[in-house]
Design a protein around this motif. Structure first.
Motif, PDB file in Angstrom:
ATOM      1  N   TRP A  13      -1.863  -3.551   0.080  1.00  0.00           N
ATOM      2  CA  TRP A  13      -2.845  -2.471  -0.085  1.00  0.00           C
ATOM      3  C   TRP A  13      -2.724  -1.788  -1.441  1.00  0.00           C
ATOM      4  N   VAL A  14      -1.525  -1.754  -2.009  1.00  0.00           N
ATOM      5  CA  VAL A  14      -1.310  -1.057  -3.270  1.00  0.00           C
ATOM      6  C   VAL A  14      -2.173  -1.633  -4.389  1.00  0.00           C
ATOM      7  N   GLU A  50      -5.571   0.459  -3.994  1.00  0.00           N
ATOM      8  CA  GLU A  50      -5.396   1.754  -3.344  1.00  0.00           C
ATOM      9  C   GLU A  50      -6.501   2.755  -3.671  1.00  0.00           C
ATOM     10  N   ARG A 103       1.910  -0.564   3.666  1.00  0.00           N
ATOM     11  CA  ARG A 103       1.684   0.494   2.678  1.00  0.00           C
ATOM     12  C   ARG A 103       2.926   0.761   1.837  1.00  0.00           C
ATOM     13  N   GLN A 140       5.618  -2.279  -2.640  1.00  0.00           N
ATOM     14  CA  GLN A 140       5.333  -1.895  -4.026  1.00  0.00           C
ATOM     15  C   GLN A 140       5.922  -2.928  -4.982  1.00  0.00           C
TER      16      GLN A 140
END
Length: 268
Positions: A125-126, A129, A189, A192
């Motif tokens: 998702w990053v 975003e 979520r 990263q």
């Protein structure tokens, strides 16, 4: 259909050995499954073993690998790093859905050992975003994971994943066990990965989608942009893009080109 071949335990830094299935001959390709067991996820890739060494781990929590209380992409990344380090010459890394989270993180941890990276509808998702449509989809995944009592979220999530409860009712214990892990997971979520490490290393990358959900198409477009990746869209199998007609041919073309580029780089 299951992948034929020998199996061997692979030690990890943190706990008991992971189960890894091996078959075929040729350059090493690691196939990382998502929410369903690997024999179901990669059943259509059996034919590749005539030209490639297929290395198929069962992610932690999926028998016969050691049990785990939840799916955890960070644990997956640790396991994959350990596996990649043991493969002479490195590997081509292919990650599907949740399994692609750990694959992407492993690729940025060991870019010198990853010959190529293929991501199939991975919920990173990053990468998007700031896209409201993608974030709505992320919210649906969060609602599904948060409660088994949210019937609407379950129905929408199963439709997205191409899951039919009536169909799964007749499946084996491995599928039922896998379904129990769908709500027990470290949230995507939190993923990263350092995309810039992968791009700076020049790792050939390919992002697949199945043209069945607009938000996933936008997510995969954004992910391809972040990774400077090739982009492929193959309809016909929904979320399980690896079962779509033409997938194996497209993947092999990509892997072969990556192999050739690696050979040319060595000769320079």
């Amino acid at each position: 259909m299951t992948l034929r071949g020998t199996s061997d335990p692979m030690g990890t830094p943190s706990s008991a050995p992971l189960f890894v299935q091996r078959s075929g001959t040729g350059p090493s390709v690691v196939l990382v499954h998502g929410g369903l067991p690997p024999n179901i996820t990669w059943s259509s890739q059996q034919e590749l073993e005539t030209r490639w060494t297929l290395i198929v781990p069962s992610r932690r929590g999926y028998p016969p690998s050691p049990p785990a209380s939840l799916q955890d992409f960070l644990a997956d990344a640790d396991d994959l790093v350990e596996l990649i380090a043991q493969e002479p010459g490195g590997v081509h890394l292919v990650g599907f859905s949740y399994g692609g989270l750990g694959a992407c993180i492993a690729a940025e941890r060991m870019p010198e050992r990853v010959r190529s990276l293929t991501l199939i509808e991975v919920p990173l998702w990053v990468a998007a975003e700031d896209d409201e449509v993608v974030m709505e989809l992320a919210g649906l995944a969060d609602r599904f994971a948060a409660s088994a009592d949210d019937a609407q979220a379950e129905s929408e999530f199963f439709a997205l994943a191409g899951v039919d409860r009536d169909m799964l009712a007749g499946e084996d214990d491995g599928v039922r066990h896998a379904m129990g892990l769908w709500r027990e997971l470290r949230s995507p979520r939190e993923a990263q990965p350092r995309f810039e490490v992968i791009t700076e290393a020049g790792t050939p990358t390919l992002v697949f989608s199945g043209d069945h959900n607009p938000a996933l198409e936008r997510l995969c477009d954004a992910l391809a942009a972040r990774l400077d990746a090739q982009r492929a869209c193959l309809p016909g199998a929904g979320h399980a893009v690896q079962h779509a007609p033409g997938f194996n041919a497209m993947l092999e073309t990509f892997l072969t080109t990556a192999e050739r580029s690696r050979g040319e780089a060595r000769s320079d």
